[in-house]
Design a protein around this motif. Structure first.
Motif, PDB file in Angstrom:
ATOM      1  N   TRP A 257       0.832  -1.207   0.000  1.00 57.86           N
ATOM      2  CA  TRP A 257       0.000   0.000   0.000  1.00 57.86           C
ATOM      3  C   TRP A 257       0.869   1.261   0.000  1.00 57.86           C
ATOM      4  O   TRP A 257       0.531   2.278  -0.607  1.00 57.86           O
ATOM      5  N   LEU A 277      -7.201  -6.553  -5.617  1.00 61.01           N
ATOM      6  CA  LEU A 277      -7.346  -6.624  -4.158  1.00 61.01           C
ATOM      7  C   LEU A 277      -8.162  -7.857  -3.813  1.00 61.01           C
ATOM      8  O   LEU A 277      -9.360  -7.916  -4.075  1.00 61.01           O
ATOM      9  N   VAL A 324      -9.074  -1.127 -11.263  1.00 60.49           N
ATOM     10  CA  VAL A 324      -9.122  -1.723  -9.924  1.00 60.49           C
ATOM     11  C   VAL A 324     -10.101  -2.882  -9.942  1.00 60.49           C
ATOM     12  O   VAL A 324     -11.212  -2.760 -10.451  1.00 60.49           O
ATOM     13  N   TRP A 326     -11.572  -5.788  -7.058  1.00 64.29           N
ATOM     14  CA  TRP A 326     -11.513  -6.064  -5.621  1.00 64.29           C
ATOM     15  C   TRP A 326     -12.604  -7.035  -5.185  1.00 64.29           C
ATOM     16  O   TRP A 326     -13.670  -7.106  -5.784  1.00 64.29           O
ATOM     17  N   ALA A 339     -13.606  -1.109 -10.455  1.00 68.94           N
ATOM     18  CA  ALA A 339     -13.714   0.311 -10.128  1.00 68.94           C
ATOM     19  C   ALA A 339     -12.615   1.053 -10.875  1.00 68.94           C
ATOM     20  O   ALA A 339     -11.617   0.470 -11.297  1.00 68.94           O
ATOM     21  N   TRP A 342      -9.449   3.534  -6.202  1.00 72.20           N
ATOM     22  CA  TRP A 342      -9.617   2.949  -4.881  1.00 72.20           C
ATOM     23  C   TRP A 342      -9.360   4.027  -3.839  1.00 72.20           C
ATOM     24  O   TRP A 342      -8.375   4.741  -3.944  1.00 72.20           O
ATOM     25  N   PRO A 343     -10.247   4.163  -2.832  1.00 73.86           N
ATOM     26  CA  PRO A 343     -11.508   3.433  -2.655  1.00 73.86           C
ATOM     27  C   PRO A 343     -12.479   3.707  -3.805  1.00 73.86           C
ATOM     28  O   PRO A 343     -12.366   4.730  -4.485  1.00 73.86           O
ATOM     29  N   PRO A 344     -13.455   2.808  -3.995  1.00 77.10           N
ATOM     30  CA  PRO A 344     -14.386   2.984  -5.109  1.00 77.10           C
ATOM     31  C   PRO A 344     -15.281   4.203  -4.898  1.00 77.10           C
ATOM     32  O   PRO A 344     -15.437   4.706  -3.772  1.00 77.10           O
ATOM     33  N   ALA A 422     -15.251  -0.538   2.657  1.00 79.57           N
ATOM     34  CA  ALA A 422     -14.543  -0.527   1.375  1.00 79.57           C
ATOM     35  C   ALA A 422     -13.581   0.645   1.329  1.00 79.57           C
ATOM     36  O   ALA A 422     -13.900   1.717   0.807  1.00 79.57           O
ATOM     37  N   GLY A 423     -12.394   0.447   1.900  1.00 74.24           N
ATOM     38  CA  GLY A 423     -11.409   1.518   1.900  1.00 74.24           C
ATOM     39  C   GLY A 423     -10.573   1.494   3.159  1.00 74.24           C
ATOM     40  O   GLY A 423     -10.527   0.499   3.893  1.00 74.24           O
ATOM     41  N   GLN A 478      -6.304  -1.349   4.490  1.00 72.37           N
ATOM     42  CA  GLN A 478      -7.467  -1.228   3.615  1.00 72.37           C
ATOM     43  C   GLN A 478      -8.251  -2.533   3.677  1.00 72.37           C
ATOM     44  O   GLN A 478      -7.679  -3.605   3.916  1.00 72.37           O
ATOM     45  N   GLY A 480     -11.999  -4.684   2.102  1.00 68.12           N
ATOM     46  CA  GLY A 480     -13.316  -4.823   1.489  1.00 68.12           C
ATOM     47  C   GLY A 480     -14.013  -5.937   2.252  1.00 68.12           C
ATOM     48  O   GLY A 480     -13.620  -7.109   2.155  1.00 68.12           O
TER      49      GLY A 480
END
Length: 539
Positions: A257, A277, A324, A326, A339, A342-344, A422-423, A478, A480
């Motif tokens: 990350w 991810l 992305v 995930w 997505a 990220w985050p979406p 989510a993030g 992070q 999900g």
């Protein structure tokens, strides 16, 4: 006390490969296996893997990986890095991978089966060797897939000048050069983490083996900063299409990350960076099926994203790779969501506040209070798994953690509808200690109606000279993850997680040299504007 160890040497050569001793620029030769597609004599793109765990060993099953890629038309080159197994040279972590990577790619481009196009693939240390090769800027390197790794992989945590916080030292930091990088082979042995000083057991190990580890000696007791990238930072090299694969439960994920954050600040790299991810740990166990055998279907899950990536960037196929992809863990749906970022899009940050009554609420307590606990390195909070690299294979129930007297626990009300995280997750806290050094561990868990408690995310920091009040921000990584109705979030705070992390002795001495320990009394501020708060990212 006698130290017992088990030595694992190189496995038998694969009948499907041709071994070459490839010469590096300084005359050292590296053992290199070449796998070619059956019946295909025309030049084509090559997938290169450089690793320290034995190119023909059972642990990395590279002959099976090579067979999977060659069946799809790729030439595959697998190499023991310098000083490991069948390769010549000194066994030394990190420092030779940049130019050895360049020279190996150069050798590939001169082979009759090569069309001059090379991609790199691999996990952990053999993800790091990709970044090292990228730093050398060989023009034939056209794509790479570094999985569960990072450019700072295994970097010993030391504070930056003027800083009072740094990452907590993992036991693997100094143990890795005593096992995987002691000499050519792999040496398996158990260090008794209850003995002090810890360094005494290491000296006994050296006597038992009959040799020392150069990498350990460079890092102990005063670490030498290694020249990992003598050609310059890989982020300053020409951008290469890169697929970063990160596991939600990978204990090495913070390094990857960190790379992603760096890449997003470089426009050329940002345009060439893709994220995958997955709900996996470092050893590629899946949250959805942690006991899955390493069969053909597992190999497909493991390798297909890389092959699709290489098809586009090595072969020029017209397919589109989502920026992305995930997985939403605990959703029952293994599908990869797509997505652009990220985050979406569509997420928001919610803050939760620990209260003195051990609840976790949306609003802070109006009156500031201090909650206290004791850290005793002679009786630390025990790590919940034996092997943190295979966290999901054990997937422990952590409900007992909340009952420890040296752990603070705060539980939110059960949710009434699905809550998707989510993030990033972060903890901001004002803490203090009567000791000269303090570790703060934060864990966020899912508590089921029957009390079963499973980890969602975690983070930790070392604080130097914390004093009465020090504000610290802890990155819990992070995630999900879906929290189901009837389930609740739980935050725990502690000052140890041993033996995965080397505990603070409480005396101010070096963690590996301290012969005695001293209990420290810690506290955290709850409520008011400076009170502890947890920020979660939700959809």
């Amino acid at each position: 006390m006698t130290i017992e160890f088990h030595r694992t040497g190189p496995g038998p050569l694969s009948p499907d490969a041709t071994e070459h001793m490839v010469r590096m620029r300084d005359g050292v030769h590296l053992a290199t296996d070449v796998y070619l597609p059956a019946g295909d004599v025309t030049p084509g793109p090559t997938v290169l893997t450089r690793l320290p765990y034995d190119k023909t060993g059972e642990y990395t099953f590279m002959p099976r990986v090579a067979a999977w890629f060659t069946a799809r038309g790729y030439r595959v080159v697998v190499q023991d890095v310098r000083g490991k197994f069948r390769s010549e040279g000194e066994t030394l972590l990190f420092v030779n991978e940049a130019y050895d990577g360049y020279d190996t790619i150069e050798w590939i481009t001169h082979q009759q089966w090569s069309d001059g196009v090379v991609g790199m693939w691999g996990d952990s240390y053999y993800g790091y060797t990709q970044w090292a090769a990228a730093s050398s800027a060989h023009p034939a390197l056209r794509a790479m897939v570094p999985r569960v790794t990072g450019t700072r992989l295994g970097e010993l945590p030391v504070p930056a000048p003027g800083e009072r916080t740094h990452d907590v030292e993992m036991s693997i930091h100094r143990f890795y050069p005593l096992s995987m990088f002691h000499d050519r082979d792999i040496l398996e042995w158990e260090l008794d983490w209850t003995r002090r000083p810890l360094a005494d057991a290491v000296e006994e190990f050296f006597q038992a083996v009959g040799s020392r580890s150069p990498s350990y000696d460079l890092w102990f007791p005063h670490p030498v900063k290694l020249r990992r990238f003598p050609a310059g930072s890989p982020f300053d090299a020409p951008a290469v299409p890169v697929l970063l694969t990160i596991g939600w439960w990978d204990n090495c994920a913070p390094w990857q990350w960190s790379d992603y954050r760096e890449l997003t600040q470089r426009p050329a790299w940002l345009q060439n960076t893709f994220l995958l991810l997955e709900a996996i740990d470092h050893e590629n166990n899946s949250h959805f099926n942690p006991a899955a055998p390493r069969n053909s279907s597992w190999m497909d899950r493991y390798l297909t994203p890389a092959a699709e990536f290489f098809d586009v960037f090595l072969r020029g196929n017209a397919a589109t790779i989502p920026r992305v992809r995930w997985q939403l863990a605990n959703s029952g749906d293994t599908a990869l969501r797509s997505a652009q970022i990220w985050p979406p899009a569509g997420v928001r940050v919610t803050q939760l506040h620990p209260h003195p009554d051990r609840t976790l609420l949306l609003n802070p307590a109006s009156s500031p209070t201090e909650e206290t606990w004791t850290h005793d390195a002679s009786s630390p909070v025990q790590s919940p798994v034996r092997d943190p690299f295979s966290f999901l294979a054990e997937s422990p129930d952590e409900r007992d953690l909340a009952t420890h007297p040296d752990v603070l626990s705060f539980t939110a009300a059960p949710v009434t509808e699905p809550l998707d995280l989510a993030g990033p997750i972060t903890l901001t806290a004002t803490v203090g200690s009567d000791g000269p050094e303090m570790d703060l561990f934060a864990r966020l868990a899912d508590v089921a109606p029957d009390g079963a408690t499973h980890l969602i995310a975690r983070g930790q920091q070392t604080i130097l000279d914390p004093g009465r009040a020090f504000e610290v921000r802890i990155d819990l990584g992070q995630i999900g993850y879906r929290l189901h109705p009837g389930h609740a979030l739980r935050l725990t705070l502690a000052s140890s997680d041993a033996p995965e992390f080397v505990p603070v002795p409480g005396t101010g001495e070096h963690r590996w040299l301290a012969a005695t320990t001293k209990p420290n009394h810690q506290h955290v501020l709850l409520g008011g504007p400076a009170g502890c708060r947890l920020a979660i990212t939700v959809r």
